[in-house]
Design an enzyme around this catalytic site. Sequence first.
Site, short mmCIF file in Angstrom:
data_model
loop_
_atom_site.label_atom_id
_atom_site.label_comp_id
_atom_site.label_asym_id
_atom_site.label_seq_id
_atom_site.Cartn_x
_atom_site.Cartn_y
_atom_site.Cartn_z
N SER A 261 8.12 -4.95 -6.85
CA SER A 261 8.23 -3.51 -7.08
C SER A 261 7.58 -2.75 -5.94
O SER A 261 6.88 -3.34 -5.11
CB SER A 261 7.53 -3.13 -8.39
OG SER A 261 6.12 -3.18 -8.20
N LYS A 262 7.84 -1.46 -5.92
CA LYS A 262 7.26 -0.61 -4.88
C LYS A 262 5.74 -0.68 -4.94
O LYS A 262 5.06 -0.67 -3.91
CB LYS A 262 7.73 0.83 -5.10
CG LYS A 262 7.06 1.81 -4.16
CD LYS A 262 7.80 3.11 -4.12
CE LYS A 262 6.90 4.29 -3.80
NZ LYS A 262 5.83 4.04 -2.86
N ARG A 263 5.19 -0.80 -6.15
CA ARG A 263 3.74 -0.85 -6.29
C ARG A 263 3.11 -2.07 -5.60
O ARG A 263 2.02 -2.00 -5.08
CB ARG A 263 3.33 -0.80 -7.76
CG ARG A 263 2.76 0.57 -8.12
CD ARG A 263 2.45 0.68 -9.58
NE ARG A 263 3.67 0.51 -10.36
CZ ARG A 263 3.76 -0.27 -11.43
NH1 ARG A 263 2.73 -0.95 -11.84
NH2 ARG A 263 4.89 -0.35 -12.09
N GLY A 265 4.15 -3.36 -2.87
CA GLY A 265 4.07 -3.00 -1.46
C GLY A 265 2.87 -2.10 -1.19
O GLY A 265 2.11 -2.32 -0.23
#
Length: 507
Positions: A261-263, A265
Amino acid sequence: MNRKVRVRFAPSPTGPLHIGGVRTALYNYLFARKNGGDMILRIEDTDSNRFVPGAEEYINDSLAWLGITIDEGVKEGGNYGPYKQSQRRDIYRQYVKMLLDNGKAYIAFDTPAELEAKRAEVPNFQYDASTRMSMRNSLTLPKEEVDKLIADGHQYVVRFKIEPGVDVEVDDLLRGKVTINSSVLDDKVLYKSADDLPTYHLANIVDDHLMEVSHVIRGEEWLPSAPLHVLLYDAFGWSDTAPQFVHLPLLLKPDGKGKLSKRDGDRLGFPVFPLEWHPEGGEISSGYRESGYLPEAVVNFLALLGWNPGDDTEIMSMDELISKFDFAHCSRSGAKFDYEKGRWFNHEYLQKMPDAELAVLFKPVLAAHGVDVDGYSDEFLAKVVGLVKGRIYFVKDLWDHAKFFFVAPDEYNPKDIKKRWSEDTPRIMTELIEVLNGMDDFSSAAAEPVVLGWIADKGYHLGNVMNAFRLAVVGECKGPHMFDITELLGKEETVKRIQRAIKEIAI
Ligand code: GLU
């Protein structure tokens, strides 16, 4: 059946294209090119609530940056257009009518509030064969009432009438045959009168059929939709030409626990988007391009997340990937997103790049650090880059490893001073200056034996003298081969730096 390979990448412009979406695009592209097929880019923008301005342009820019070229699309044109679903309303209307006419779909008037009430009343409510006859739809209302409701402007949806108790077989190239019973499916909404647009499910398969798509290559998250799609092809009578499904494995978090997920990253400090994304009024998300990755490295890295060439070859150009790509070597299980490996690929691609080319990329970095780039020849810059590139992961790292070629040290590493600079050192460095001044040929190959000879003759400690020399010239005891450094700096600058160190370093 032998049909022309035609694949499509079909993103919805709901935000920046995620790196997992980029891998889907890449596998479509590799498969198309390998098989002499066509690569279509179709914009699936039927969900107007989720439309994000700039997202379509972002998709185009990302694919272009990575070298994923499109044969047919909104920009490219083609014989099967329009390639944007919001421009295909007339087409979808005909197909919705077709399903209504042959009894495969029905019109439903239930309002959101009515559906909500039903959900509260019936545990695990699902709009399907077991409940549809108790709802407000064209199966339960007289035809005149249905016509009147429509004529009076009441909003409605068209639902797919799924026969219960049928075994639906999805044939996936990677997963084999997966069978599910139609009773678990609900009567999916295929069309909404409110915006006169079909939902994803209808538009997706109508377009795949009309665009003569041979293989639907998409992320695993779409696997649950596949049975419904199989039933829809069947309802239209298109089963014989339905595309082959290929559901690609998920990209997993670096530790393998769950979907990337973006989190992840943000937490671990790596981009999950190809390009930097600037949402309107929102926070900027980092991108591979702006973080200093080369597109070739990103492509190579992504290609190996879920596929291998059948041996342990890792570095492959786009052409090599195309010639080796096949689904036989695609994995079914999720691929861990090993971002350190991504850095490694970038490092490898930087090593492969000719020094002169890398030097061109280094120029803006130098300028940003206040260096007058025009004061240096291209040849000098290429040599500097050649000496330090083995240590870098990104072009911007060149500065850390090469700044002493452009600015003399104004401080000296205290630990190195303690270890390498003793009372005797200024005297020995003064002698070294004399040795250097006595040389005609200051090239690395010529200077090295002279200096080493002098150290041996005097019986000095090789490590201490050479490290003090390095400390004076570089500011710390690390860097490339000492005599390669002095050759590039020249005699005058080298001597000046030693004189300065003698003055500055107090012990
Ligand atoms: N529009 C879907 C998406 O955004 C496409 C899924 C598919 O390829 O069928 O990913």
